[in-house]
Motif scaffolding. Structure first.
Motif, short mmCIF file in Angstrom:
data_model
loop_
_atom_site.label_atom_id
_atom_site.label_comp_id
_atom_site.label_asym_id
_atom_site.label_seq_id
_atom_site.Cartn_x
_atom_site.Cartn_y
_atom_site.Cartn_z
N GLY A 165 0.82 -1.21 0.00
CA GLY A 165 0.00 0.00 0.00
C GLY A 165 0.85 1.25 0.00
O GLY A 165 0.57 2.21 -0.74
N LEU A 166 1.93 1.24 0.79
CA LEU A 166 2.83 2.40 0.83
C LEU A 166 3.54 2.58 -0.52
O LEU A 166 3.75 3.71 -0.98
N CYS A 167 3.94 1.46 -1.14
CA CYS A 167 4.61 1.54 -2.45
C CYS A 167 3.69 2.18 -3.49
O CYS A 167 4.12 3.07 -4.25
N TYR A 168 2.44 1.76 -3.52
CA TYR A 168 1.51 2.33 -4.50
C TYR A 168 1.12 3.76 -4.14
O TYR A 168 0.86 4.59 -5.02
N GLN A 169 1.10 4.09 -2.86
CA GLN A 169 0.76 5.46 -2.46
C GLN A 169 1.84 6.44 -2.89
O GLN A 169 1.55 7.53 -3.39
N HIS A 170 3.12 6.05 -2.71
CA HIS A 170 4.22 6.97 -2.98
C HIS A 170 4.96 6.67 -4.27
O HIS A 170 5.88 7.42 -4.64
N GLY A 171 4.59 5.58 -4.95
CA GLY A 171 5.26 5.24 -6.20
C GLY A 171 6.63 4.64 -6.00
O GLY A 171 7.54 4.85 -6.80
#
Length: 776
Positions: A607-613
């Motif tokens: 989720g953090l990866c997709y939130q911040h790219g």
């Protein structure tokens, strides 16, 4: 004023309106707390020192809230509906019984206490609400009663969540996560240790005694065929078959006991005597004072004309009543007072059996033992009159059924009742196991061990884990550490090095709550190449928490290569959070692989990866979906991320109500995000909660929380507007690294009539320009 808590069951709904106002008293210490008793609409259930024991927390399970206390003025009273509270309390005790082998030391005593408690709740707890009043305890702290009540309520809620989870998952080890166990001020490491503390008697000792104000109990005492009855303010005795043993002619009457005593104490016309099971006065009512025969004793204490002595079961006086006072007898030995001094006498001969002391009290009937006091010092005396321990200690207290603890300024000593052995010169003494009577002590810089039978091993260990393995072919075993090596102590005193298999067993889940990080390191080292993947991950995670990222990475990579999903999640975290390992693509790779293999933590990381790219295209919808999956799997950090998402309004549309719900869930699971909680509470108008969260965040070093706290002082949100207080708090925020506080300080120094200081204002203006802040 004694500092105690009070628990009530009551029926007046008008007294439990919640309040959000604080500071009703200028100084809570000015108030002497009052308490209620047993009356119409109210039952005092508990009066206990300093704490409500954890196993009574379930009584406040159905949306508990704060309000004005029932008998005191300050805030901080806690209330909840009774019905669901009793249900969870009973569910907890049934769960403890189900896992008695893991949670209970003395099963028969626990079952007896459980039966009494359940009977008590069925018979007396009949009103609609529970109320906890801790005003006396709150008076000891400078914080407001509201703040302390809020903290206690939060503790109760967290505990009940853990209890429900333990019951739902059928996992008794989860009870060790209760906040009062994790942060115990009494040194408990496990729920088992806490629950088996003798002072609680598994909960029954905590219940306030039933007195004459309670409804009359019509049932016959268990094991007895005769009970006391009352008629027209007089007392008599009736048999189970309905036959009246004696009419109601006595002013007071005590029931028969379940032993060979077979007599009951009665009072008539101001004089005391005793009746037998046939109703006859076997000892005439002629004494000004009289006491029951202790269990199995041959003599009882009586007084006539202010002189004391003893009578036997036939009412005969072996000696004249000549003493200033007399205490219970042990066999033929009595304790009497004459001229302000106490000593032992032989009741049959009247001969003096001991030296004289300022005080003598019976500590144990079997084996017989007395406490003696000479001035302020205490010791122990045998029934023979010989000093077992000289009166040189400042404190003496019952430690367990088998031992007494003595202490002075310099050291502690343990007296073992069964063998009359004294282990003295100790700095620390702990109970390791009540069932086997095992004690550890610390003296001369090392730990030693004794049992109820005497000294087992002299001080020689670096540490001894205070938890015994019961089911072994050697009786019991203890884990200990000696010169950096893990060893096993056997019941016969043998010391054996641990094998790799034994080390692995101690590194398992059942022991994780009682073994320190340093002890785990020793066990893991002793495992060598046989260390399982679970322990590789556990050790790697501990090193990561300690900031030893290089060492952690090696172990986590080994665990990940063996397919351990949570290790993959930690690798993803390292590659996205630590500069020396920074590699977003590797981070995304490990998070994705860990999630595919079932790691809920990896879902949160994705989720953090997709939130911040990080290592992938930015995708808010996927970020939110992964946060939701992780939260549903119980990852507390995911609740924080959802709360932050709803607060910021970037990943999803801003919704402060949902943000607060998710942030509160995270707090209840032990991960409070004080900055977001404080901000959201402030923005939604819950100013009291906002102040509490921001103060806590400020205490823990959050510059942002300190900045927001200053804003609330400045604007008078939940408190009186106070620019002086705001100014000092803005300065504190700036010292902690918050640059936005610079302009606020500048504005106050420039415009506040009382605080105006042009020279200081210029200095802060220069600081603002140096930071590149836009000057209004």
């Amino acid at each position: 004023m004694s500092h105690r808590i009070y628990l009530y069951n009551f029926n007046d709904g008008s007294r439990i309106e919640p309040s959000r106002q604080s500071g009703l008293l200028k100084n809570p210490l000015d108030l002497l707390s009052v308490y209620g008793g047993n009356e119409d609409g109210n039952l005092m259930m508990i009066e206990w020192g300093y704490e409500l024991p954890v196993f009574f927390y379930p009584l406040f399970t159905d949306h508990p809230f704060l309000g004005a206390t029932r008998y005191n003025n300050p805030e901080g009273g806690i209330f909840a509906p009774a019905k669901t509270g009793v249900e969870l309390f009973k569910a907890l005790y049934n769960f403890i019984e189900l896992h008695a082998d893991k949670l209970v030391e003395d099963v028969p005593s626990f079952l007896e206490a459980k039966k009494r408690l359940f009977d008590y709740f069925e018979r007396y707890v009949r009103y609609a609400y529970f109320h906890l009043d801790a005003s006396d305890v709150f008076n000891m702290n400078e914080s407001s009663h509201y703040e302390q009540g809020q903290a206690l309520l939060s503790q109760i809620k967290k505990t009940n969540e853990i209890i429900r989870k333990a019951i739902t998952t059928n996992d008794p080890s989860l009870l060790n996560q209760c906040p009062d166990i994790q942060d115990s001020i009494y040194g408990y490491n496990t729920f088992r240790q806490y629950f088996n503390e003798p002072v609680y008697a598994y909960g029954w000792e905590v219940i306030f005694p039933i007195d004459e104000d309670m409804p009359e109990i019509e049932e016959f005492p268990e094991g007895l065929d005769i009970r006391v009855y009352q008629r027209d303010n007089k007392f008599g005795f009736v048999h189970r078959n309905g036959h009246e043993i004696t009419p109601a002619i006595y002013d007071l009457a005590y029931g028969f006991k379940r032993d060979e005593t077979n007599v009951a104490l009665v009072q008539r016309d101001g004089k005391w005597g005793m009746i037998d099971e046939n109703g006859g006065e076997c000892i005439a009512c002629i004494y000004d004072e009289a006491y029951e025969f202790p269990d199995g004793a041959s003599y009882a204490v009586v007084c006539k004309g202010q002189k004391w002595g003893y009578i036997d079961r036939q009412g005969r006086q072996p000696l004249p009543l000549i003493y200033d006072n007399a205490l219970d007898a042990l066999g033929n030995i009595g304790t009497v007072q004459e001229g302000g001094r106490y000593f032992l006498i032989d009741i049959l001969s009247g001969e003096k059996c001991s030296a004289e002391y300022d005080e003598i009290n019976i500590l144990s009937y079997a084996p017989p033992l007395y406490e003696i006091r000479q001035a302020t010092k205490k010791g122990l005396l045998a029934v023979t009159g010989k000093e077992t321990v000289a009166p040189v200690y400042s404190r003496l207290e019952a430690f367990t059924d088998d031992a007494f603890l003595l202490s002075s300024k310099k050291n502690k000593a343990l007296f073992l009742l069964n063998t009359n052995v004294l282990v003295d010169g100790c700095l620390q003494i702990d109970v390791v196991d009540y069932n086997f009577g095992i004690y550890r002590f610390f003296k001369n810089g090392a730990y030693g061990l004794c049992t109820r039978e005497g000294l087992l091993l002299k001080e020689q260990f670096d540490s001894i884990v205070p938890y015994a393995k019961h089911e072994t072919d050697k009786g019991w075993e203890l884990l200990a550490f000696k010169q950096g090596e893990a060893v096993s102590i056997i019941a016969d005193g043998t010391i054996e090095p641990l094998t790799a298999a034994q080390c692995i067993d101690y590194l398992g889940h059942d022991w994780s709550y009682v073994i320190t990080e340093q002890q785990k390191d020793i066990l893991e080292h002793q495992c060598g190449a046989e260390l399982p993947v679970e322990q590789l991950f556990d050790k790697g995670s501990r090193l990561l928490e300690q900031g030893k990222v290089d060492e952690a990475y090696v172990l986590l990579k080994q665990a990940a290569d063996q397919g351990y999903a949570d290790a993959m999640s930690d690798l993803g975290y390292i590659h996205t959070a630590f500069e020396e390992f920074l590699d977003d693509e590797k981070g995304f790779h490990w998070y994705l692989k860990g999630a595919e293999l079932g790691s809920a933590y990896a879902l949160n990381g994705l989720g953090l990866c997709y939130q911040h790219g990080y290592g992938t295209d930015q995708d808010y919808a996927k970020a939110f979906a992964y946060f939701k999956q992780a939260a549903e799997a119980g990852v507390v950090y995911a609740y924080v991320n959802l709360g932050m998402a709803y607060t910021d309004g970037i990943v999803v549309e801003q919704d402060m109500k949902k943000a607060y719900q998710y942030l509160k869930r995270a707090e209840n699971l032990g991960r409070p995000a004080y900055d977001y909680l404080g901000y959201v509470a402030k923005e939604t108008g819950y100013y009291d909660e906002a102040l509490s969260y921001l103060r806590q965040g400020s205490k823990e070093g959050s510059a942002y929380c300190t900045y927001l706290l200053a804003i609330m002082y400045q604007d008078g949100l939940g408190c009186r507007a106070d620019n002086r207080k705001a100014l000092s708090t803005f300065k504190k925020a700036n010292e902690m690294g918050d640059i936005n506080s610079i302009l606020e300080i500048y504005n106050i120094l420039r415009s506040d009539e009382e605080l105006k200081d042009e020279e200081q204002a210029k200095e802060w203006l220069s600081k603002a320009r140096a930071q590149g802040l836009e000057i209004p």
